[in-house]
Design a protein around this motif. Structure first.
Motif, PDB file in Angstrom:
ATOM      1  N   CYS A   1       0.830  -1.214   0.000  1.00  0.00           N
ATOM      2  CA  CYS A   1       0.000   0.000   0.000  1.00  0.00           C
ATOM      3  C   CYS A   1       0.858   1.254   0.000  1.00  0.00           C
ATOM      4  O   CYS A   1       0.598   2.215  -0.746  1.00  0.00           O
ATOM      5  CB  CYS A   1      -0.918  -0.010   1.224  1.00  0.00           C
TER       6      CYS A   1
ATOM      7  N   LEU B   1      -6.746   4.105   3.945  1.00  0.00           N
ATOM      8  CA  LEU B   1      -6.501   2.710   4.297  1.00  0.00           C
ATOM      9  C   LEU B   1      -7.149   2.390   5.641  1.00  0.00           C
ATOM     10  O   LEU B   1      -6.698   2.837   6.696  1.00  0.00           O
ATOM     11  CB  LEU B   1      -4.988   2.457   4.367  1.00  0.00           C
TER      12      LEU B   1
ATOM     13  N   ASP C   1      -8.904   1.228   0.462  1.00  0.00           N
ATOM     14  CA  ASP C   1      -8.470  -0.152   0.685  1.00  0.00           C
ATOM     15  C   ASP C   1      -8.518  -0.425   2.187  1.00  0.00           C
ATOM     16  O   ASP C   1      -8.789   0.476   2.998  1.00  0.00           O
ATOM     17  CB  ASP C   1      -7.052  -0.359   0.139  1.00  0.00           C
TER      18      ASP C   1
END
Length: 596
Positions: free
Chosen positions: A251, A387, A422
């Protein structure tokens, strides 16, 4: 001897259970509801002043957050919790009180301008400070005999030592067992005696996921007559997680490579420290290439205080890996380029830094705290990554974003969702369905009854049904249900009363304050909500339809919710799809056709 289920009954937050024994009243947890209420909770049938003691599983606000309100209303008994839960509550309840006061002050400014009546916070900092004087820190694996007077030093024994408290009241012996999930979190074993009859009931608290950094895995309990178990993830498994460090590295790498920043909404206590643990390893091993020295901003005063508490703990509080690091002189959650943002000015300056960076901020569900400011500044930028790292309750801004919302309202402004969204799959603090089963199977004999709570309706009912299939006697009560431990029967079977919020905050968080901070809503919106409820009821009744019809219905609802191309929206499903929806519920034609 009676157990009444008050909160977190077919809901994930607001844990609270009443125990009545020998004419005295006790609570297990006293939590605040977070996210929208789905079901109405019954009121406590006893006064706050009449509660003898509270047994607290852990410090998270959905288990502890209404303790200051209990104090405000007259409670002066004892609160039994682990030592680290006590320390964490000291900072978390003060922080919660500050939020109540700040939001009441903001609401009152609006009400003053509109001529409305002022509101009061649910509780104040003074209430939070007052309730902390009632905590009695307890050791793990130590039996506390409430029948004997006096006090003694905790033993290091494996569960057979006794440290009595005369304030807990006659007829109760209890023990705390480590359950993972969070520093200090415990499962509570209660041995209840009345009129010569003794029964044991265990409250699981939040069962921790295994293999997480820092905290230990859950310990097993060998015996109980009855078990009350959580079901947050009772209907599903965690995705096969990549190694968390590897997943987080990916990420960071792809976001930094496109000159973006990673914004991580994180719970201040527990999850933040786990993320710092992972980033320390990433930096130590140089796993992110081409971006040496990337800054990590920790923008949460509460998280900073919690991190200090973590670092003051002895090695016996941590798992083997963390303990090994500490023995090597390595701080497991601190590293170079970690920047602590203390003041509001510090927080505001973060978004002036245009370089790729990590921002960790609370709250984890995006319903309060400084994270909202960072989302306002970063959510609309496609190079960034939002995230998520923990559970997002239904109705919270975090859940909306994670589910694909195209825009959100933050501080009265519509913000487009253009950043990548995400989540870290390996960082859930809760055991999944199989993890709950493994812990349950640690009992030497099946409990006479397993009572499932602390899960939404689908999760709670699904886990209950699974237990029945596996030969357990299981129930999933609604708020107001009563259980008799002597007979082992539900003496009152309550029906769930669905409720709908008609006012309050617009960001999805209620925290039980809607009766104090009511804001009238638009009648058209009220009608929309009623129509959506009819839609949900129709969906529940559609299980027997053919797969073809179900797919048509799903496609039509999905297109309606997303609001795309409504004027021509019948093209893909055809009139038959619309007819199907209209045939299943009379309330839907207006909603369907009004969209186009």
């Amino acid at each position: 001897m009676k157990v009444t289920f008050i909160g977190a009954a077919h809901e994930v937050t607001g844990s609270c259970t009443l125990i009545e024994l020998n004419g005295l009243s006790y609570l297990v947890d006293c939590g605040m509801e977070q996210g929208p209420d789905m079901y109405a909770n019954v009121s406590l049938p006893v006064s706050a002043a009449g509660i003898r003691a509270v047994f607290l599983t852990h410090a998270h606000i959905d288990h502890s957050g209404m303790l200051p309100k209990l104090y405000k209303d007259g409670f002066r008994g004892k609160i039994y919790a682990s030592e680290n839960t006590t320390k964490l509550c000291d900072i978390m309840l003060r922080d919660s009180a500050h939020i109540q006061e700040t939001e009441a002050e903001q609401e009152n400014r609006k009400l003053q301008r509109s001529g409305g009546q002022p509101v009061e916070p649910i509780y104040t900092t003074e209430d939070a400070e007052g309730v902390m004087t009632l905590f009695e820190p307890c050791c793990f694996n130590t039996v506390y005999d409430a029948d004997d007077a006096g006090d003694s030093v905790c033993s290091d024994g494996a569960g057979d030592s006794v440290r009595p408290y005369d304030q807990a009241g006659s007829g109760i012996r209890f023990r705390l067992t480590e359950i993972g999930h969070l520093l200090g979190a415990s499962c509570i074993e209660l041995e209840l005696s009345e009129n010569g009859v003794t029964r044991k009931i265990v409250f699981s608290g939040d069962v921790g996921n295994t293999g997480l950094p820092i905290v230990k895995d859950p310990e097993y309990v060998e015996h109980t007559d009855y078990l009350v178990i959580e079901s947050t993830y009772g209907d599903r498994l965690h995705p096969n997680p990549e190694n968390t460090v590897r997943e987080l590295t990916s990420c960071l790498q792809r976001t930094f490579d496109r000159h973006g920043s990673v914004i991580i909404p994180a719970f201040a206590v527990g999850r933040t420290q786990e993320i710092l643990y992972a980033i320390r390893e990433i930096k130590e091993k140089n796993l992110v290439t081409g971006h040496d020295g990337f800054p990590v901003y920790l923008d949460s005063p509460l998280a900073e205080q919690a991190t200090e508490i973590f670092m003051q703990c002895g090695t016996d509080c941590f798992d083997e890996e963390t303990t090994a690091l500490l023995k090597q002189g390595i701080n497991p959650i601190l590293f170079d380029d970690l920047i602590l943002s203390v003041t509001p000015d510090d927080s505001r300056m973060i978004n002036n830094d245009r370089n790729p960076k990590v921002i960790i901020s609370a709250s984890g569900m995006c319903d309060a705290g400084r994270i909202r400011h960072h989302l306002k500044h970063n959510l609309w930028k496609p190079e960034n990554l939002i995230l998520f790292s923990g559970y997002q309750a239904e109705g919270t801004p975090g859940r909306y974003i994670l589910n694909g919302a195209e825009s959100v309202r933050i501080f009265g402004e519509t913000i487009a969702v253009r950043a990548e969204i995400d989540e870290l799959h390996g960082m859930s603090g809760h055991a999944d369905r199989d993890g709950l089963l493994r812990w349950l199977e640690g009992f030497r004999e099946k409990p006479k009854m397993v009572i499932v709570n602390h899960g939404n309706e689908r999760s709670c009912e699904s886990f209950k049904d699974l237990l029945i299939q596996k030969g357990y006697n299981a129930a999933a009560p609604y708020s107001g249900a009563q259980f008799d431990p002597v007979s082992g029967e539900m003496t009152v079977v309550a029906e769930g009363k669905r409720i709908r919020k008609t006012g309050g905050r617009t960001d999805g968080r209620t925290d039980g304050r809607t009766d104090r901070m009511h804001v009238p809503t638009n009648p058209a919106y009220e009608e929309l909500v009623r129509s959506a409820e009819d839609l949900m009821a129709m969906v529940r009744e559609s299980e027997g339809l053919s797969d073809k019809e179900l797919k048509k219905l799903s496609a039509r609802i999905r297109k309606l919710v997303r609001g795309r191309d409504w004027p021509d929206s019948t093209a893909d499903t055809g009139d038959a799809g619309i007819d199907l929806i209209c045939r299943l519920t009379p309330a839907m034609p207006g909603l369907i056709w009004s969209a186009g």
